[in-house]
Structures are given as C-alpha cells and as structure tokens.
Design an enzyme around this catalytic site. Structure first.
Site, PDB file in Angstrom:
ATOM      1  N   TYR A   1       0.776  -1.204  -0.105  1.00 31.64           N
ATOM      2  CA  TYR A   1      -0.002  -0.037   0.049  1.00 31.64           C
ATOM      3  C   TYR A   1       0.862   1.263   0.119  1.00 31.64           C
ATOM      4  CZ  TYR A   1      -5.062   0.043  -0.023  1.00 31.64           C
ATOM      5  OH  TYR A   1      -6.237  -0.082  -0.311  1.00 31.64           O
TER       6      TYR A   1
ATOM      7  N   GLU B   1      -0.425   4.813  -0.449  1.00 28.85           N
ATOM      8  CA  GLU B   1      -1.395   6.199  -0.989  1.00 28.85           C
ATOM      9  C   GLU B   1      -0.282   7.111  -0.925  1.00 28.85           C
ATOM     10  OE1 GLU B   1      -4.525   6.054   1.871  1.00 28.85           O
ATOM     11  OE2 GLU B   1      -5.561   4.468   0.789  1.00 28.85           O
TER      12      GLU B   1
ATOM     13  N   ASP C   1      -5.984  13.701 -25.443  1.00 28.99           N
ATOM     14  CA  ASP C   1      -5.964  12.332 -24.970  1.00 28.99           C
ATOM     15  C   ASP C   1      -5.070  11.552 -26.184  1.00 28.99           C
ATOM     16  OD1 ASP C   1      -6.423   9.690 -24.485  1.00 28.99           O
ATOM     17  OD2 ASP C   1      -8.498  10.017 -23.818  1.00 28.99           O
TER      18      ASP C   1
ATOM     19  N   THR D   1      -3.295   6.346 -22.269  1.00 25.45           N
ATOM     20  CA  THR D   1      -2.829   4.861 -21.751  1.00 25.45           C
ATOM     21  C   THR D   1      -1.590   4.493 -21.966  1.00 25.45           C
ATOM     22  OG1 THR D   1      -3.881   3.934 -23.649  1.00 25.45           O
ATOM     23  CG2 THR D   1      -5.635   4.318 -21.980  1.00 25.45           C
TER      24      THR D   1
ATOM     25  N   LYS E   1      -1.662   0.448 -25.257  1.00 26.99           N
ATOM     26  CA  LYS E   1      -1.976   0.488 -26.608  1.00 26.99           C
ATOM     27  C   LYS E   1      -0.549   0.392 -27.374  1.00 26.99           C
ATOM     28  CE  LYS E   1      -6.427   2.791 -26.084  1.00 26.99           C
ATOM     29  NZ  LYS E   1      -6.892   2.283 -24.880  1.00 26.99           N
TER      30      LYS E   1
ATOM     31  N   ARG F   1      -1.680  -2.273 -18.635  1.00 27.26           N
ATOM     32  CA  ARG F   1      -3.029  -1.503 -18.804  1.00 27.26           C
ATOM     33  C   ARG F   1      -2.854  -0.422 -17.678  1.00 27.26           C
ATOM     34  NH1 ARG F   1      -5.846  -4.484 -21.895  1.00 27.26           N
ATOM     35  NH2 ARG F   1      -7.372  -2.772 -21.903  1.00 27.26           N
TER      36      ARG F   1
HETATM   37  C1  LIG Z   1      -8.774   7.866 -26.489  1.00 28.63           C
HETATM   38  C2  LIG Z   1      -8.898   6.852 -25.462  1.00 28.63           C
HETATM   39  N1  LIG Z   1      -8.952   7.377 -24.322  1.00 28.63           N
HETATM   40  C3  LIG Z   1      -9.182   6.634 -23.060  1.00 28.63           C
HETATM   41  C4  LIG Z   1      -9.358   5.215 -23.094  1.00 28.63           C
HETATM   42  C5  LIG Z   1      -9.645   4.571 -21.968  1.00 28.63           C
HETATM   43  O1  LIG Z   1      -8.862   3.824 -21.534  1.00 28.63           O
HETATM   44  P1  LIG Z   1      -9.093   2.661 -20.489  1.00 28.63           P
HETATM   45  O2  LIG Z   1      -9.553   1.500 -21.108  1.00 28.63           O
HETATM   46  O3  LIG Z   1      -7.655   2.277 -19.879  1.00 28.63           O
HETATM   47  O4  LIG Z   1      -9.799   3.294 -19.300  1.00 28.63           O
HETATM   48  C6  LIG Z   1      -9.279   4.656 -24.642  1.00 28.63           C
HETATM   49  C7  LIG Z   1      -9.617   3.402 -24.483  1.00 28.63           C
HETATM   50  O5  LIG Z   1      -9.830   2.662 -25.532  1.00 28.63           O
HETATM   51  C8  LIG Z   1      -8.873   5.421 -25.714  1.00 28.63           C
HETATM   52  O6  LIG Z   1      -9.185   5.100 -26.807  1.00 28.63           O
END
Ligand SMILES: Cc1ncc(COP(=O)(O)O)c(C=O)c1O
Length: 426
Positions: free
Chosen positions: A47, A49, A193, A219, A222, A228
């Site tokens: 843990y 935090e 994002d 993320t 990918k 993950r």
């Molecule tokens: C552009 C985008 N943002 C956020 C996410 C979310 O990721 P997670 O599945 O890890 O929550 C995805 C997932 O496919 C995504 O394509």
C-alpha cells in the site's frame, strides 16, 4: 493451499488464443516478459497512498524509487515537465483532469463518440457526460477528417472550459496548433488524450501534443506497449489557462491540482506493481529498437489500408497516418453489419471489433464498420507482405461470412501463419 487449476487452466486457454490468432484490435498489444514479470511481482503487496516522499504508509522506501523511476522515464520519453503515473486506466486519467479543471455542470468539447471519440470524452453513459455538460464536434462527411471549422464555431458559441483532441478510432494526424489557437481565443484548457498513438508519438513519428496542449493524458497499453494503465503529463511551456502568476508557479499550481485529483480525488492506493511495469515499458520505449517497431506499425497500417482499398472497401478518410483504420463495409458489402463481420472473423481466429463509422445508419450494437490496427501483429513480427495476405483472408471471410467451410479453411491458414510467431517481442 490447493493450486487453482481451474483458474490457471483458463489463463492457459487465453494464452493459446492469443498465440494462434491474428490480433487486429487497434487498442491492444503484447507486452514484453519483463513488463509481465514486474506486474506479477511482490510490489502488488504494498500500500502506498500518496506520492513518493509523501506517503500515508510506512515501508515505502523501495516503491518510492520505483515510482520515481517511472516518472523520470516518462518525462524523458515525451519531454514532459510534470507527469503522474498513478491513474489506473485511461478513463481514470481523464476523470482526474476533469475533476481538477471543471466543476459539475461545466461545459467541455470533444470528438463525437460515433465519429471516433472516446466514451470518457462526453458519452451520456459515462461520468464525463453524466457530471459535466458535454458538447461535441464531428468529422466531415466528405473526407472523414476532423471538422476544425465546426470545432471552432462550437467553441466560440458555447465557450467550453476544456477542448479535447484525441480519439479511439481516428486514423489521421491532428492539427493541434489550430485547436490551441481556438482554445486561446476563449481561454479554454486544451487537453489531448493521446491514448491510441502514444507509442508513435514517443518514437517521434507523429507530432508531440505536449508542444501544444495544456494537459495530455494517455493509456500505457496500446501502441506504447506497456501494462494496462493511464498517465497524465504537462509540457515544458505549460501556460496558465487562467492567466495568473509566473510560468514556474503556474505549473506547480496545476500539477498539485492534478495530483490531488488522482489521489485522493478519484483513486485510493496506487498499483505499484503496475507502475513498475510502466517503468519497464517506458524504458523499452526509450531504446532505439522501439522506433523501428513503431515504423513497422505505421508501414503495416498503411499497407493494410491500401490492400483494403484495392479490394474495393472504403477506408474512412482514404487511408491512415497512424496505426489504425476504420473500414466502412457499406461500399462493398452493404448488407453485412459490423456485428456479423466481427463474429465471422473471430470464428476464423482474426480478432477485430465492430465500430460505428461517421454518419452511420446503423446502431452501435450493429454498426457498419470494423476497426483494425497493427500494433499487436507488428509486435509478433509481421511485416508488409503479411498485411496483403491478412486482407486477403479477411476478404474471404467477409464475402462468405455464412460459410463454415470457408471460415474453417481461413482459420487453419491463420493458425499456420501464427504458429511460429513469438508472443513476446523482447
Ligand atoms: C482515446 C482513449 N482514451 C481513453 C481510453 C480509456 O482507456 P481505459 O480503457 O484504460 O480506461 C481509451 C480506450 O480505449 C481511448 O481510446
């Protein structure tokens, strides 16, 4: 204690499935053995935090170093000034940004989900659309590219507090500079994002959004080929969206807002085993082989898109600049839904997902499209020639999606093709 044969047998079935099939889900990849070992390590027991040096638990000396290593490597990878490596997922990273920058009911503007956007960019069934006032922009019908004029019009008319670029099913480079100008005009925060193309960006093969955006989320699983998880970053030239104080003070202020929005705002204890695996993946991404891998991902995607076009399929926007593409079935096979196509392909051990195409006439449960991506098959060592063959196999299945015999034949070819391909790249 008894060994859990039932569960470990399921894991072994999943390993076989991954080994024998062609994995074309654009958001998936195969991590290295080192990433896997870090994730399956004793760090899961701890843990922690809080943040390195400021924890709510004792015994964090080692995990502090682990998290610091992940942070330093991520900063180096993208030229970031601030990073947070604790978000459990991409959606959690996005939630933290919203919590830090918006109040309930505030407006933000993102790409329409059915035009390639993500659930966490304003879908009515997601926290983003439930707690905040989501506005959307589209891609243009004629060429499938982001409609920047519409984005600008909506932004000026509605004055959202955040404008988001980034998508789950968009195959083209973004004009970040243009969106930044719009954000500046209305004093909005520009957030990118980069979850999908993060690996290509790290390798320098696509423009780095940290040069333009106030805040970047991603993320790690990918194209970046890590465990993950999610991350948040800010660039060197981060300006204060509220026009206050000095640049150094500004970044401190925003960074502490973001840190607090992750913990304690939206999460509890960080997953230090996953953070360790992120550190491994960032380290791998800093090595020269990673650039070669990403170049191959791009080449494979371009070859695949062209092979589909040569067979009479429509690819939205006519091609791809990154690792993915969106195929509109309606041109060649107007009766076939994405749902049926996905099912037939999965039966042939070719894994993909149905996807809405922009201006789709079908529902999200049926869809008229399929999304394909090359990160996973490139990790398994496939190159351009294999892409033409894969498109050939996909075409055979789609043309005869009701034929068990054709599906069985293609499946046998797929399994032959993949049997000697290693699952781990490193
Ligand atoms: C552009 C985008 N943002 C956020 C996410 C979310 O990721 P997670 O599945 O890890 O929550 C995805 C997932 O496919 C995504 O394509």
């Amino acid at each position: 204690m008894q060994h859990d044969d039932l569960l470990f047998n399921l894991i072994s079935q999943e390993r076989d499935r991954q080994r024998r099939g062609i994995e074309l889900i654009a958001s998936e990849n195969f991590v290295s053995e080192d990433v896997m070992s870090a994730m399956g390590s004793v760090l899961t027991n701890k843990y922690a935090e809080g943040y390195p040096g400021k924890r709510y638990y004792g015994g964090c000396e080692v995990v502090d170093k682990v998290e610091e290593l992940a942070r330093q490597r991520l900063k180096q990878l993208y030229g970031a000034e601030y990073v947070n490596v604790q978000p459990h997922s991409g959606a959690q990273a996005n939630m933290a940004v919203f919590m830090a920058c918006l109040k309930a009911g505030d407006k933000f503007l993102g790409l329409n989900l059915s035009h390639g956007g993500h659930l966490s960019h304003g879908s009515p069934v997601n926290f983003s659309g439930i707690m905040f006032h989501a506005l959307e922009y589209n891609v243009r019908e004629e060429d499938g590219r982001v409609d920047y004029e519409q984005l600008q019009e909506r932004a000026l008319a509605e004055r959202p507090k955040i404008i988001i670029a980034g998508a789950s099913a968009y195959s083209r480079e973004w004009d970040y500079a243009r969106i930044r100008r719009v954000a500046d005009e209305i004093g909005a925060i520009f957030m990118v994002d980069m979850a999908h193309p993060a690996g290509l960006i790290a390798a320098g093969l696509l423009d780095n959004p940290l040069k333009y955006a106030h805040i970047v989320t991603s993320t790690t699983h990918k194209t970046l080929r890590g465990p993950r998880g999610g991350v948040i970053l800010m660039g060197k030239d981060f300006p204060n969206p509220w026009g206050k104080t000095t640049p150094k003070g500004e970044i401190k202020m925003m960074s502490s807002l973001l840190d607090s929005a992750v913990f304690p705002g939206t999460q509890g204890g960080p997953l230090e085993h996953v953070i360790a695996a992120k550190a491994v993946a960032f380290g791998e991404a800093l090595q020269p082989q990673f650039k070669l891998y990403q170049e191959q991902v791009k080449k494979n995607a371009a070859t695949m898109a062209q092979a589909f076009i040569d067979k009479g399929y429509k690819i939205i926007s006519g091609g791809t600049d990154n690792h993915c593409m969106l195929l509109d079935l309606r041109t060649k096979l107007p009766e076939l839904t994405g749902k049926e196509a996905e099912k037939a392909l999965v039966a042939a051990d070719i894994t993909t997902n149905k996807n809405m195409v922009p201006f789709d006439s079908r529902s999200p449960f049926q869809t008229s499209g399929l999304r394909f991506g090359t990160p996973a098959i490139t990790t398994r060592g496939l190159t351009e020639n294999d892409m033409t063959l894969i498109v050939e196999l996909i075409d055979r299945v789609l043309l005869s999606h009701n034929s068990d015999a054709v599906i069985a034949q293609v499946k046998a070819e797929v399994n032959r093709m993949m049997q000697d391909r290693p699952l781990f790249a490193w």
